[in-house]
Motif scaffolding. Structure first.
Motif, PDB file in Angstrom:
ATOM      1  N   UNK A 102       2.390   8.463   5.718  1.00  0.00           N
ATOM      2  CA  UNK A 102       1.149   8.562   6.490  1.00  0.00           C
ATOM      3  C   UNK A 102       0.461   7.218   6.705  1.00  0.00           C
ATOM      4  N   UNK A 103       0.715   6.262   5.786  1.00  0.00           N
ATOM      5  CA  UNK A 103      -0.023   4.995   5.837  1.00  0.00           C
ATOM      6  C   UNK A 103       0.936   3.806   5.784  1.00  0.00           C
ATOM      7  N   UNK A 104       0.502   2.703   6.381  1.00  0.00           N
ATOM      8  CA  UNK A 104       1.338   1.496   6.475  1.00  0.00           C
ATOM      9  C   UNK A 104       1.406   0.786   5.126  1.00  0.00           C
ATOM     10  N   UNK A 105       2.628   0.469   4.696  1.00  0.00           N
ATOM     11  CA  UNK A 105       2.835  -0.227   3.418  1.00  0.00           C
ATOM     12  C   UNK A 105       2.342  -1.673   3.472  1.00  0.00           C
ATOM     13  N   UNK A 106       2.116  -2.201   4.685  1.00  0.00           N
ATOM     14  CA  UNK A 106       1.727  -3.607   4.846  1.00  0.00           C
ATOM     15  C   UNK A 106       0.211  -3.786   4.946  1.00  0.00           C
ATOM     16  N   UNK A 112      -2.496   5.477   0.782  1.00  0.00           N
ATOM     17  CA  UNK A 112      -3.063   4.186   1.205  1.00  0.00           C
ATOM     18  C   UNK A 112      -3.666   3.354   0.066  1.00  0.00           C
ATOM     19  N   UNK A 113      -3.562   3.814  -1.181  1.00  0.00           N
ATOM     20  CA  UNK A 113      -4.057   2.998  -2.300  1.00  0.00           C
ATOM     21  C   UNK A 113      -3.167   1.758  -2.479  1.00  0.00           C
ATOM     22  N   UNK A 114      -3.711   0.724  -3.108  1.00  0.00           N
ATOM     23  CA  UNK A 114      -2.915  -0.475  -3.407  1.00  0.00           C
ATOM     24  C   UNK A 114      -1.843  -0.131  -4.438  1.00  0.00           C
ATOM     25  N   UNK A 164      -3.484   3.994   9.160  1.00  0.00           N
ATOM     26  CA  UNK A 164      -2.772   5.251   9.406  1.00  0.00           C
ATOM     27  C   UNK A 164      -1.601   4.994  10.366  1.00  0.00           C
ATOM     28  N   UNK A 165      -0.459   5.610  10.094  1.00  0.00           N
ATOM     29  CA  UNK A 165       0.720   5.446  10.950  1.00  0.00           C
ATOM     30  C   UNK A 165       0.706   6.454  12.088  1.00  0.00           C
ATOM     31  N   UNK A 166       1.342   6.084  13.190  1.00  0.00           N
ATOM     32  CA  UNK A 166       1.563   7.037  14.276  1.00  0.00           C
ATOM     33  C   UNK A 166       3.059   7.230  14.450  1.00  0.00           C
ATOM     34  N   UNK A 167       3.431   8.394  14.989  1.00  0.00           N
ATOM     35  CA  UNK A 167       4.833   8.741  15.211  1.00  0.00           C
ATOM     36  C   UNK A 167       5.116   8.502  16.687  1.00  0.00           C
ATOM     37  N   UNK A 207       0.832  -1.209   0.000  1.00  0.00           N
ATOM     38  CA  UNK A 207       0.000   0.000   0.000  1.00  0.00           C
ATOM     39  C   UNK A 207       0.861   1.252   0.000  1.00  0.00           C
ATOM     40  N   UNK A 208       0.310   2.337  -0.566  1.00  0.00           N
ATOM     41  CA  UNK A 208       1.036   3.596  -0.712  1.00  0.00           C
ATOM     42  C   UNK A 208       1.131   4.324   0.623  1.00  0.00           C
TER      43      UNK A 208
END
Lengths: 194, 194
Positions: free
Chosen positions: B18-22, A24-26, B26-29, A19-20
């Motif tokens: 901003x977003x998790x690649x897995x 967050x897009x695929x 949403x990511x947090x710092x 995901x980006x």
């Protein structure tokens, strides 16, 4: 906003990504315009997620005729011996990273000297750099990634229990150069295992 | 599956994420367990998104008494002169990356020689490595990232139009070493600009 529970455990995000990070897009796997390699590309926002090798930076601490070895308390190679080293962080130099890792893993204050070895490890997508160092005080205080840390003479190096080829190579070249009375800078490219 | 239109343009994903690649959450710092630094952490799946400096690898191609300079056709520093160099890719060694960049940017076949310079650029989160090279044939065929490529004598180097400090430093050390008749390995840490 979604309410999220704590995860069961934490792990380093792997190289493979779905995901980006921006929208967050695929992601899709393709060769972007003006490129020649497959990349993870976001067809929603246009972000290209390049990946690059990482640097591992460390030191060769010396006190009298002995070098410092640390027994690893983490995987990979738990229980094997290493020179103090770890991943270079953002906003630091290679030398500052090597100094930081030595403090974190062995509790050892050092003054960084010359760059000594630069070793390509393409199978791990890493480059390892080791620096000669001056030790100000030989007291050791192993950190949480280290089971024990010791000053070791050349005759007592546990060669079969060294954690990484980059460490044994660096130690071999160090003792050779010490016998010769002149320290060089050693570039070595490890072969990919077949 | 969502049907996505093509984006207006493509861009390298920035360091800020901003977003998790897995898992796309949403990511947090925060500082993860057993760590001392702020990281982008996924509280859904547990992935920690470490970031590390990147390596730029290049060559100092020499033909008779001249070195090769390439005029950049891309930002940053469009129109300024550089040695052939670019980001190291996964699965290659620093030397192989330097050779590849030289072929891509100048159409020049080289045999890689000794490591010559290792330069920390902490303000860009990069380390630049340049290699001495043997040139097999001085014919040039600039690639799409290069406006023009020329063989240039020391007296004709356009010092005020060199793209990067790592390139001018490498060229200066190269000419000094050539006069001395001995090529060393040069480690330099550039200061962060204040």
């Amino acid at each position: 906003m979604q309410q999220l529970a704590r995860p069961l455990g934490y792990f380093p995000a792997p190289r493979s990504q779905s995901f980006c990070s921006q929208c967050a897009a695929a992601l899709v796997r393709r060769i972007p315009p003006d490129d020649t390699r497959m990349r993870d590309v976001c067809e929603n926002c246009g972000a290209i997620h390049y990946q690059n090798p990482r640097m591992v930076v460390g030191t060769i601490p010396v006190w009298q005729d002995q070098v410092l070895l640390c027994k690893r308390a983490i995987e990979p190679r738990y229980g094997y011996w290493t020179l103090p080293a770890g991943f270079m962080e953002l906003s630091e130099t290679t030398a500052a990273g090597a100094q930081r890792e030595t403090l974190e893993e062995a509790g050892l204050q050092t003054e960084i000297g010359s760059l000594f070895s630069v070793i390509d490890v393409p199978q791990a997508d890493q480059v390892h750099l080791f620096f000669l160092t001056q030790v100000l005080d030989p007291s050791l205080a192993p950190g949480q990634e280290t089971l024990e840390a010791h000053w070791v003479s050349e005759a007592d190096i546990p060669w079969s229990e060294i954690a990484f080829r980059t460490v044994s190579l660096t130690l071999e070249r160090f003792f050779e150069d010490r016998r010769r009375g002149h320290y060089g800078v050693h570039y070595v490219a490890l072969e990919k295992r077949g």
